[in-house]
Design a protein around this motif. Structure first.
Motif, short mmCIF file in Angstrom:
data_model
loop_
_atom_site.label_atom_id
_atom_site.label_comp_id
_atom_site.label_asym_id
_atom_site.label_seq_id
_atom_site.Cartn_x
_atom_site.Cartn_y
_atom_site.Cartn_z
N LEU A 86 -5.44 -3.81 11.34
CA LEU A 86 -5.37 -4.43 9.97
C LEU A 86 -4.26 -2.90 9.71
N ASN A 87 -3.38 -2.87 9.35
CA ASN A 87 -3.16 -1.27 8.29
C ASN A 87 -3.69 -1.45 7.12
N PRO A 88 -3.57 -1.16 5.95
CA PRO A 88 -3.76 -0.69 4.89
C PRO A 88 -3.17 -1.50 3.95
N ARG A 89 -1.88 -1.28 4.53
CA ARG A 89 -0.47 -2.36 3.56
C ARG A 89 -0.43 -3.47 4.16
N GLU A 90 -0.86 -4.34 5.19
CA GLU A 90 -0.99 -5.45 6.07
C GLU A 90 -2.04 -6.06 4.59
N LEU A 91 -3.47 -4.89 5.00
CA LEU A 91 -4.10 -6.39 3.93
C LEU A 91 -4.20 -6.22 2.58
N LEU A 92 -3.61 -4.77 2.03
CA LEU A 92 -2.65 -5.05 0.21
C LEU A 92 -2.09 -6.60 0.31
N GLY A 137 -11.11 -3.72 -3.47
CA GLY A 137 -12.18 -2.26 -4.37
C GLY A 137 -12.13 -1.59 -3.32
N SER A 138 -11.66 -1.51 -1.45
CA SER A 138 -11.76 -0.84 -0.19
C SER A 138 -10.57 -0.40 0.11
N ILE A 139 -9.75 -0.86 -0.77
CA ILE A 139 -8.71 0.12 -0.83
C ILE A 139 -7.68 0.84 -1.98
N THR A 140 -7.30 1.30 -1.76
CA THR A 140 -6.51 2.27 -3.61
C THR A 140 -5.54 2.31 -3.35
N ASP A 141 -4.74 1.93 -2.28
CA ASP A 141 -3.14 2.56 -1.87
C ASP A 141 -3.12 2.37 -0.66
N ILE A 145 -8.13 4.93 1.43
CA ILE A 145 -9.21 4.18 1.40
C ILE A 145 -10.01 4.37 0.37
N ALA A 146 -10.63 3.87 -0.48
CA ALA A 146 -11.62 4.12 -1.41
C ALA A 146 -13.12 4.64 -1.24
#
Length: 791
Positions: A86-92, A137-141, A145-146
């Motif tokens: 999954l991409n960051p947007r989907e995870l958020l 905590g892992s994905i800033t936006d 990725i943090a």
């Protein structure tokens, strides 16, 4: 069922659902709202209404919960479950659902006295704070990725920053060097093909050693990577590749975690969407000032019902009944009078109820659950709707008659219109009779006089009309049950300027029976208006009387409060005066004691005692009068029946309870109040019928001169009294005990904070009748009592 959907559209249910969708927060809830359809099962309708009412009640206490993070993540979870990344947007988005689940679950927790129909939805939400925090905590936006996503990623990025700094430092020395000032096009550092380069003039490329990565459009500038940073740039590219690999690994790990909890997350998502829809219904209920209707078996009753799509400030509410006593309602009246709106209101509020929506009607409204609500409504007052023909109406009616049956509501607008009036009226009556035999409830509008006569003469069919004001040529939009309406064609035409001879000619062409029927309707309407006016005036007078009674009661309470306050103030002032008098009397007693010591004659001693006793009697009489005034009831109270031996009564002048021992022929009472026996008249006591017989208090304050005690108790219980109240009682009691020649007495003051005990001891120290006193010992009451030895 296709015609049923058409009927729902005719009744404008989709427009109401559009209003409801605007109240929903999440997009999935908005989509679900638009797909809501009426339920034909009474249990389901009752559950839906209960959910809306529960949400509305919770909103009044807590406000609305937040559903802003609810997004459709089901497809993303399905892809993760199949091993996809999954991409960051989907995870958020998944983290947003988890956060909303946590917030909404917390909103639903708390003490509630009664279970509600939405408790199970709150309990079904599981949330997952660990996974939520791990993602956030892992994905800033969605683009970043943090560093904290993993220790490896943080290490790689530290090396990247260090390498970048080293490269820039080297290039900064080059562009700052005077030897390269003529070689460089500009003293800047830029990037080409993800490598750091400097702009070099084309004519000096041989002087500047390095790798060419790009050329300007004019060819005058070469972007060269100096040999001094080639190795560092290579390291940087390797680190970037490692960073990308680590990010992919982190995203894969988070995707796998989401896939592992796919079932719980999907369940939470579904519960949140359902709650979003329910709370949207509650918001719409507040917005339209709606209430929950009750469900009835057969009868339909609407009180002060309004069409939800009309302006609530201008819409005229109507009262409608159908099903109890009559199953068919024939609505007549002039055009633009509100017949069609009344018909739509009846149908729309029925299907709104079965969708679980509250309706814009007053409390007391009730509706049955219909399997279907079928409508043939054509707005002939609109040019756009003027294309409706008799054939199209009949096509709709044929479809309705195929579906009609028990638990079906049929709505016909201008039934039988569009053809010959005689044939149309006959056909309309036949259609109604057919549907009645099938067990359907029917509401129909018409202009035909034949249908008015049919409704008047047929059992189970009721007339109704939309009120019209002839004086103003304006409809009032009020629906009147039991009275057929007039078309008012002659009156309206005359008011608009039609010549009188034409009006008279038209009236002459109307049949005698028809004219007589219209005249009868007119007389009924006039009588109804007079009755309605009288009813309104009577209701107005009743409201004014109730308001005056409320004001009078309020003034009476205020006056009683002021009188009670004044009496209490006067009592306290009198007590203060008595206390001062007693203090002065004690000084006199002290002087008399001195005189007794100096004069030992028996005569002088007897005279001193008599003076002391007389002074104390005066003080006691004054306190008794004060007590009598204090205990005087605010209003006269009488016993509900004659007093009998064994009854419990209240001695009005003393405010204490006593048991009736005997009643003499003159209605004189002998009472037992604690250890004392007193006599009183029946008018001086109040019968306590609800009070069980019990032993009264051990010490009773003095009352009137008619209620004298015959003995003095060796104990005084002043527990529960305040200090200012207890000390006068104590002093009177000690005087009485001294006159009764008691050697010792017990004062019961309780333990408590010790304030009352200290006040008692201070008073005993000043009292001349007291020889000594001490606290109680074990078995006597310990520190809760004081043993007093009298002189």
């Amino acid at each position: 069922m296709d015609f049923y959907e058409k009927s729902l559209k005719t009744l404008e249910l989709p427009a109401v659902l559009e209003m409801l969708a605007k109240e929903a927060v999440s997009l999935p809830a908005k989509e679900k709202v638009l797909s809501i359809r009426p339920s034909g099962a009474a249990m389901e309708v009752r559950r839906r209404l209960g959910q809306t009412t529960a949400a509305k009640t919770m909103m009044s206490v807590k406000g609305s919960p937040s559903f802003s993070g609810v997004k459709d993540v089901r497809s993303a979870l399905a892809r993760a479950d199949m091993g996809g990344i999954l991409n960051p947007r989907e995870l958020l988005d998944i983290a947003g659902v988890l956060q909303s689940a946590r917030i909404v679950r917390s909103y639903g927790e708390g003490d509630r006295s009664q279970p509600t129909d939405i408790d199970y939805l709150f309990r079904s939400i599981r949330a997952n704070r660990f996974l939520e925090d791990k993602i956030t905590g892992s994905i800033t936006d969605e683009e970043e990725i943090a560093d904290s996503a993993s220790a490896e990623l943080a290490s790689i990025r530290r090396k990247i920053r260090a390498t970048n700094a080293r490269i820039r430092e080297t290039l900064q020395k080059i562009i700052s060097s005077p030897s390269y000032s003529k070689v460089l096009q500009e003293p800047i550092i830029t990037i080409r093909s993800e490598r750091y380069v400097v702009p070099v003039k084309a004519e000096h490329k041989g002087v500047f050693s390095g790798l060419v990565h790009d050329v300007s459009a004019s060819g005058a500038t070469l972007f060269i990577e100096p040999m001094a940073v080639v190795k560092a740039n290579n390291e940087l590219r390797e680190l970037k590749a490692k960073e990308k690999q680590e990010i992919e690994r982190i995203l894969m790990e988070l995707s796998a975690d989401c896939a592992a909890h796919r079932g719980d997350i999907t369940s939470d998502f579904n519960a949140l969407v359902e709650l979003d829809v329910i709370f949207a219904k509650a918001k719409l209920s507040y917005r339209l000032n709606c209430s929950e209707p009750s469900l009835s078996e057969t009868g339909l009753r609407l009180r002060q019902a309004r069409h939800p799509l009309l302006n609530p400030e201008t819409a005229v509410p109507i009262d409608v009944e159908l099903g109890d006593g009559f199953g068919t309602l024939v609505i007549t009246g002039p055009n633009t009078g509100g017949k069609t709106v009344s018909l739509k209101t009846l149908g729309l509020l029925s299907v709104m109820t079965q969708c679980g929506l509250h309706i814009p009607a007053s409390d007391g409204s009730s509706l049955p659950v219909f399997k279907m609500v079928l409508a043939d409504i054509g707005d002939e007052q609109s040019i756009e709707q003027s294309l409706s023909t008799f054939s199209s109406h009949m096509t709709n009616i044929v479809s309705i008659l195929k579906e009609c049956g028990p638990d079906t509501l049929l709505l016909f607008d201008e039934l039988g219109a569009g053809t010959d009036p005689v044939e149309g009226a006959a056909l309309a009556i036949a259609i109604i009779e057919y549907a009645r035999k099938r067990g359907s409830l029917i509401a129909a509008t018409t202009h035909y006089a034949e249908l008015k006569v049919y409704a008047t003469s047929t059992a189970g069919v009721q007339n109704a009309s939309c009120e019209f004001d002839i004086e103003t040529l304006q409809p009032t939009y009020r629906l009147l049950l039991g009275i057929p309406g007039k078309s008012n064609a002659f009156a309206i035409s005359e008011r608009l300027g039609m010549p009188a001879e034409i009006i008279q000619d038209a009236k002459g062409r109307v049949g005698i029976e028809s004219a007589s029927f219209e005249e009868t309707i007119q007389k009924l309407e006039q009588a109804r208006q007079l009755i309605e006016r009288d009813r309104l005036e009577e209701a107005k007078r009743l409201r004014e009387t109730e308001e005056n009674l409320k004001k009078s009661e309020q003034m009476r309470r205020q006056l009683a409060a002021r009188l009670e306050k004044a009496e209490e103030t006067a009592r306290r002032e009198a007590e203060q005066i008595l206390a001062e008098a007693r203090s002065k009397a004690e000084e006199v007693f002290a002087q008399l004691d001195e005189m007794r010591k100096s004069q030992a004659q028996e005569e002088t001693y007897q005279r001193i005692n008599e003076a002391r006793a007389q002074l104390r009697r005066k003080l006691n009489d004054a306190e008794e009068r004060l007590s009598s005034r204090k205990k005087k009831p605010a209003r006269e109270r009488r016993s509900s029946r004659p007093v009998e031996p064994g009854d419990t009564v209240e001695i009005l002048s003393m405010g204490v309870k006593a048991t009736v021992i005997s009643v003499d022929p003159d209605r004189g009472l002998e009472l037992q109040a604690g250890i004392m026996r007193v006599t009183a008249k029946e008018s001086e006591v109040l019968l306590l019928e609800d009070e069980p017989s019990r032993q009264p208090e051990s010490f009773i304050r003095p009352g009137t001169s008619q209620l004298r005690t015959v003995s003095v108790s060796p104990e005084l219980d002043i527990r529960g009294m305040i200090t200012d109240e207890a000390i006068p009682v104590l002093e009177r009691y000690l005087d009485s005990a001294a006159m009764a020649n008691l050697n010792s007495v017990t004062i019961i003051h309780g333990k408590g904070t010790g304030a009352l005990r200290q006040a008692v001891h201070d008073s005993l120290k000043r009292n001349k009748s007291v020889k000594s006193f001490r606290l109680g010992r074990y078995g006597e009451g310990e520190t809760g009592v004081t043993i007093v030895e009298l002189k």
